[in-house]
Design an enzyme around this catalytic site. Sequence first.
Site, PDB file in Angstrom:
ATOM      1  N   HIS A  16      37.149  36.170  39.031  1.00  0.00           N
ATOM      2  CA  HIS A  16      36.503  36.490  40.301  1.00  0.00           C
ATOM      3  C   HIS A  16      37.023  35.559  41.404  1.00  0.00           C
ATOM      4  O   HIS A  16      37.274  35.987  42.537  1.00  0.00           O
ATOM      5  CB  HIS A  16      34.982  36.364  40.145  1.00  0.00           C
ATOM      6  CG  HIS A  16      34.224  36.631  41.392  1.00  0.00           C
ATOM      7  ND1 HIS A  16      33.521  35.649  42.042  1.00  0.00           N
ATOM      8  CD2 HIS A  16      34.050  37.759  42.117  1.00  0.00           C
ATOM      9  CE1 HIS A  16      32.947  36.167  43.116  1.00  0.00           C
ATOM     10  NE2 HIS A  16      33.250  37.444  43.187  1.00  0.00           N
ATOM     11  N   GLU A  19      40.362  36.748  42.437  1.00  0.00           N
ATOM     12  CA  GLU A  19      40.188  37.959  43.267  1.00  0.00           C
ATOM     13  C   GLU A  19      40.002  37.573  44.733  1.00  0.00           C
ATOM     14  O   GLU A  19      40.603  38.167  45.628  1.00  0.00           O
ATOM     15  CB  GLU A  19      38.993  38.759  42.762  1.00  0.00           C
ATOM     16  CG  GLU A  19      38.556  39.868  43.684  1.00  0.00           C
ATOM     17  CD  GLU A  19      37.076  40.160  43.554  1.00  0.00           C
ATOM     18  OE1 GLU A  19      36.440  40.383  44.616  1.00  0.00           O
ATOM     19  OE2 GLU A  19      36.542  40.152  42.435  1.00  0.00           O
ATOM     20  N   HIS A  20      39.170  36.581  44.991  1.00  0.00           N
ATOM     21  CA  HIS A  20      38.927  36.132  46.368  1.00  0.00           C
ATOM     22  C   HIS A  20      40.198  35.561  47.001  1.00  0.00           C
ATOM     23  O   HIS A  20      40.430  35.755  48.191  1.00  0.00           O
ATOM     24  CB  HIS A  20      37.849  35.041  46.375  1.00  0.00           C
ATOM     25  CG  HIS A  20      36.460  35.552  46.364  1.00  0.00           C
ATOM     26  ND1 HIS A  20      35.587  35.340  47.398  1.00  0.00           N
ATOM     27  CD2 HIS A  20      35.774  36.270  45.436  1.00  0.00           C
ATOM     28  CE1 HIS A  20      34.425  35.896  47.117  1.00  0.00           C
ATOM     29  NE2 HIS A  20      34.513  36.462  45.925  1.00  0.00           N
ATOM     30  N   GLU A  96      27.505  33.340  47.094  1.00  0.00           N
ATOM     31  CA  GLU A  96      27.280  34.635  46.432  1.00  0.00           C
ATOM     32  C   GLU A  96      26.343  34.465  45.240  1.00  0.00           C
ATOM     33  O   GLU A  96      25.426  35.270  45.039  1.00  0.00           O
ATOM     34  CB  GLU A  96      28.597  35.244  45.942  1.00  0.00           C
ATOM     35  CG  GLU A  96      29.464  35.827  47.004  1.00  0.00           C
ATOM     36  CD  GLU A  96      30.756  36.404  46.440  1.00  0.00           C
ATOM     37  OE1 GLU A  96      31.015  36.301  45.215  1.00  0.00           O
ATOM     38  OE2 GLU A  96      31.525  36.990  47.220  1.00  0.00           O
TER      39      GLU A  96
END
Length: 161
Positions: A16, A19-20, A96
Amino acid sequence: MCSSDLEPHSICGVSHFLEHLLFKGTQRRSAKDIAMAVDRVGGDMNAFTSKEFTAYLCRLPAAHSVLALDLLGDVVSSPLLRTADIDSERQVILEELAMDEDTPDDTAYRLFAGALFPGHPLGRETAGEEVTVRVIGEPDVRRSEEHTSELQSLAYLVCRL
């Protein structure tokens, strides 16, 4: 690693994290160049990480499909992965995770998955845990990117809507 089910617990969330970072710039394009190339033709570029894969999406008008493939290929194959970007995205991901704690359906799903798959990667949060996100470093992100960029772990799908 291109999905959370392949991550060791000590760095869960690294897919993740990667991904960012892929939209922060490449060897050929800055983050602004990437965003402007997509916006200029009325498109949209995004990504998401699941337990079994990470998807990178570039939706552009059909006349610009070559640009879409070029952009996707560029961000996936030659991201810069700068330390400053890693540090700034760490804060975004921690925010998040904190927001997910305030969302009842996310909390219920996380607890359910943890109970259904105790001690297994499928029972962990895709975005990682606060403690792991805090310790993920540049070497971890680079190893994840190297694994992701292996040809056998990539699939390109082109659709015309």
